[in-house]
Design a protein around this motif. Structure first.
Motif, PDB file in Angstrom:
ATOM      1  N   ASP A 151       0.835  -1.211   0.000  1.00  0.00           N
ATOM      2  CA  ASP A 151       0.000   0.000   0.000  1.00  0.00           C
ATOM      3  C   ASP A 151       0.867   1.257   0.000  1.00  0.00           C
ATOM      4  O   ASP A 151       0.568   2.238  -0.707  1.00  0.00           O
ATOM      5  CB  ASP A 151      -0.929  -0.005   1.212  1.00  0.00           C
ATOM      6  CG  ASP A 151      -1.972  -1.116   1.135  1.00  0.00           C
ATOM      7  OD1 ASP A 151      -2.236  -1.603   0.017  1.00  0.00           O
ATOM      8  OD2 ASP A 151      -2.505  -1.517   2.199  1.00  0.00           O
ATOM      9  N   LYS A 152       1.928   1.220   0.821  1.00  0.00           N
ATOM     10  CA  LYS A 152       2.818   2.380   0.881  1.00  0.00           C
ATOM     11  C   LYS A 152       3.490   2.602  -0.466  1.00  0.00           C
ATOM     12  O   LYS A 152       3.575   3.740  -0.952  1.00  0.00           O
ATOM     13  CB  LYS A 152       3.866   2.154   1.977  1.00  0.00           C
ATOM     14  CG  LYS A 152       4.803   3.334   2.163  1.00  0.00           C
ATOM     15  CD  LYS A 152       5.780   3.075   3.296  1.00  0.00           C
ATOM     16  CE  LYS A 152       6.723   4.261   3.486  1.00  0.00           C
ATOM     17  NZ  LYS A 152       7.696   4.009   4.574  1.00  0.00           N
ATOM     18  N   GLU A 153       3.966   1.502  -1.078  1.00  0.00           N
ATOM     19  CA  GLU A 153       4.587   1.632  -2.401  1.00  0.00           C
ATOM     20  C   GLU A 153       3.578   2.122  -3.433  1.00  0.00           C
ATOM     21  O   GLU A 153       3.903   2.943  -4.298  1.00  0.00           O
ATOM     22  CB  GLU A 153       5.171   0.287  -2.827  1.00  0.00           C
ATOM     23  CG  GLU A 153       6.395  -0.138  -2.026  1.00  0.00           C
ATOM     24  CD  GLU A 153       6.928  -1.494  -2.471  1.00  0.00           C
ATOM     25  OE1 GLU A 153       6.308  -2.088  -3.373  1.00  0.00           O
ATOM     26  OE2 GLU A 153       7.957  -1.925  -1.919  1.00  0.00           O
ATOM     27  N   ALA A 154       2.338   1.627  -3.315  1.00  0.00           N
ATOM     28  CA  ALA A 154       1.299   2.085  -4.248  1.00  0.00           C
ATOM     29  C   ALA A 154       1.038   3.571  -4.066  1.00  0.00           C
ATOM     30  O   ALA A 154       0.900   4.316  -5.041  1.00  0.00           O
ATOM     31  CB  ALA A 154       0.022   1.282  -4.044  1.00  0.00           C
ATOM     32  N   ALA A 155       0.968   4.014  -2.773  1.00  0.00           N
ATOM     33  CA  ALA A 155       0.753   5.442  -2.516  1.00  0.00           C
ATOM     34  C   ALA A 155       1.926   6.270  -3.033  1.00  0.00           C
ATOM     35  O   ALA A 155       1.733   7.322  -3.663  1.00  0.00           O
ATOM     36  CB  ALA A 155       0.556   5.677  -1.013  1.00  0.00           C
ATOM     37  N   GLU A 156       3.159   5.774  -2.770  1.00  0.00           N
ATOM     38  CA  GLU A 156       4.330   6.487  -3.272  1.00  0.00           C
ATOM     39  C   GLU A 156       4.343   6.511  -4.793  1.00  0.00           C
ATOM     40  O   GLU A 156       4.696   7.534  -5.410  1.00  0.00           O
ATOM     41  CB  GLU A 156       5.605   5.837  -2.737  1.00  0.00           C
ATOM     42  CG  GLU A 156       5.793   6.004  -1.226  1.00  0.00           C
ATOM     43  CD  GLU A 156       7.023   5.264  -0.730  1.00  0.00           C
ATOM     44  OE1 GLU A 156       7.634   4.534  -1.548  1.00  0.00           O
ATOM     45  OE2 GLU A 156       7.369   5.425   0.459  1.00  0.00           O
ATOM     46  N   THR A 157       3.952   5.375  -5.398  1.00  0.00           N
ATOM     47  CA  THR A 157       3.887   5.334  -6.861  1.00  0.00           C
ATOM     48  C   THR A 157       2.865   6.324  -7.390  1.00  0.00           C
ATOM     49  O   THR A 157       3.114   7.042  -8.368  1.00  0.00           O
ATOM     50  CB  THR A 157       3.527   3.910  -7.329  1.00  0.00           C
ATOM     51  OG1 THR A 157       4.504   2.986  -6.817  1.00  0.00           O
ATOM     52  CG2 THR A 157       3.510   3.835  -8.843  1.00  0.00           C
ATOM     53  N   ALA A 158       1.698   6.384  -6.707  1.00  0.00           N
ATOM     54  CA  ALA A 158       0.672   7.347  -7.124  1.00  0.00           C
ATOM     55  C   ALA A 158       1.183   8.776  -6.974  1.00  0.00           C
ATOM     56  O   ALA A 158       0.957   9.624  -7.847  1.00  0.00           O
ATOM     57  CB  ALA A 158      -0.599   7.143  -6.306  1.00  0.00           C
ATOM     58  N   GLU A 159       1.886   9.045  -5.847  1.00  0.00           N
ATOM     59  CA  GLU A 159       2.438  10.375  -5.652  1.00  0.00           C
ATOM     60  C   GLU A 159       3.474  10.696  -6.729  1.00  0.00           C
ATOM     61  O   GLU A 159       3.512  11.819  -7.251  1.00  0.00           O
ATOM     62  CB  GLU A 159       3.075  10.474  -4.263  1.00  0.00           C
ATOM     63  CG  GLU A 159       2.063  10.448  -3.115  1.00  0.00           C
ATOM     64  CD  GLU A 159       2.737  10.510  -1.756  1.00  0.00           C
ATOM     65  OE1 GLU A 159       3.992  10.524  -1.733  1.00  0.00           O
ATOM     66  OE2 GLU A 159       2.029  10.526  -0.737  1.00  0.00           O
TER      67      GLU A 159
END
Length: 258
Positions: free
Chosen positions: A102-110
């Motif tokens: 989830d954190k990587e997904a959020a960072e990827t989205a950012e």
């Protein structure tokens, strides 16, 4: 249990009774019965022994099976405890992994949002740069046109100046005129004499502002009607004929003095 009857024993028991003087009793007349209690006791003892051995064996087997069952249950409980611990560990790892994902997904989205924002800024700056380049080209063309026009104007001024020098000398003599500075850039004072028949030394003058392309009279003495002055200035701006302008202004000043 079967009763065994022995004939020899009954005959031997009857014969003495016949020889004796006493009459036989009822008890003596009863047959002798052998119930086989010893054999039955032995058989019962052996059966009891075998039964006790069977019970002991069964009890031992039950105890062994119970112990094995307890051991198996303990092993199963230990396995279950270990499996439960492994499941908890895997669940914790899975949760940590899910959080990391989830954190990587959020960072990827950012990152994607930042990249999109930077791309928009880049596109906007590219458009702004292209617009500025276009404006620079347009301004350069305008500068070139204005420079060419200024050069042509300067050339015309130079040519006119070369022509005006002797002409001004002529008009100064012919019109009894004197040219003076006013202390202000691009402003010249023209003073005329011999405008009053009673006093040839009396002066009439005006100041001409030449800062812009369209000249204008900023002061005049004596007072002359504004419309007449504006018509003279308008003819000067249209024709650039300074001699005719000075002659017209002298006529206006002469008429005003009279």
């Amino acid at each position: 249990m079967a009763t065994m009857f022995e004939p020899s024993a009954s005959t031997s028991a009857i014969r003495p009774s016949l020889l004796t003087a006493d009459p036989p009793s009822m008890a003596d007349s009863l047959p002798s019965i052998n119930f086989g209690f010893d054999d039955l006791r032995d058989r019962m003892a052996r059966f009891t022994e075998r039964f006790d051995a069977f019970i002991a064996k069964g009890r031992k087997q039950v105890l062994e099976e119970r112990n094995r069952f307890r051991i198996n249950v303990a092993e199963l409980q230990e396995d279950q405890r270990l499996k439960t611990r492994e499941i908890e560990t895997l669940a914790h790892k899975s949760s940590s992994h899910a959080q990391a994902v989830d954190k990587e997904a959020a960072e990827t989205a950012e990152l994607h949002a930042a990249i999109a924002s930077i791309s928009q800024q880049r596109d906007a700056r590219a458009q702004h740069r292209d617009r500025i380049k276009s404006e620079i080209v347009t301004i350069r063309k305008q500068i070139a046109q204005r420079l060419s026009a200024q050069q042509q104007y300067a050339k015309a001024i130079d040519e006119q100046a070369q022509h005006n020098v002797p002409e001004l000398d002529f008009w100064q003599t012919y019109l009894c005129m004197r040219i003076e500075g006013t202390g202000t850039v691009d402003r010249v004072k023209f003073a005329f004499t011999h405008v009053d028949e009673k006093n040839w030394e009396r002066e009439a003058c005006f100041e001409l502002d030449m800062e812009k392309r369209d000249y204008r009279v900023v002061s005049i003495k004596p007072k002359v009607e504004t419309e007449q002055v504006e018509r003279c200035v308008e003819r000067l701006n249209d024709s650039r004929d300074l001699g005719q302008f000075l002659k017209g202004m002298r006529d206006l000043l002469t008429a005003a003095v009279k």
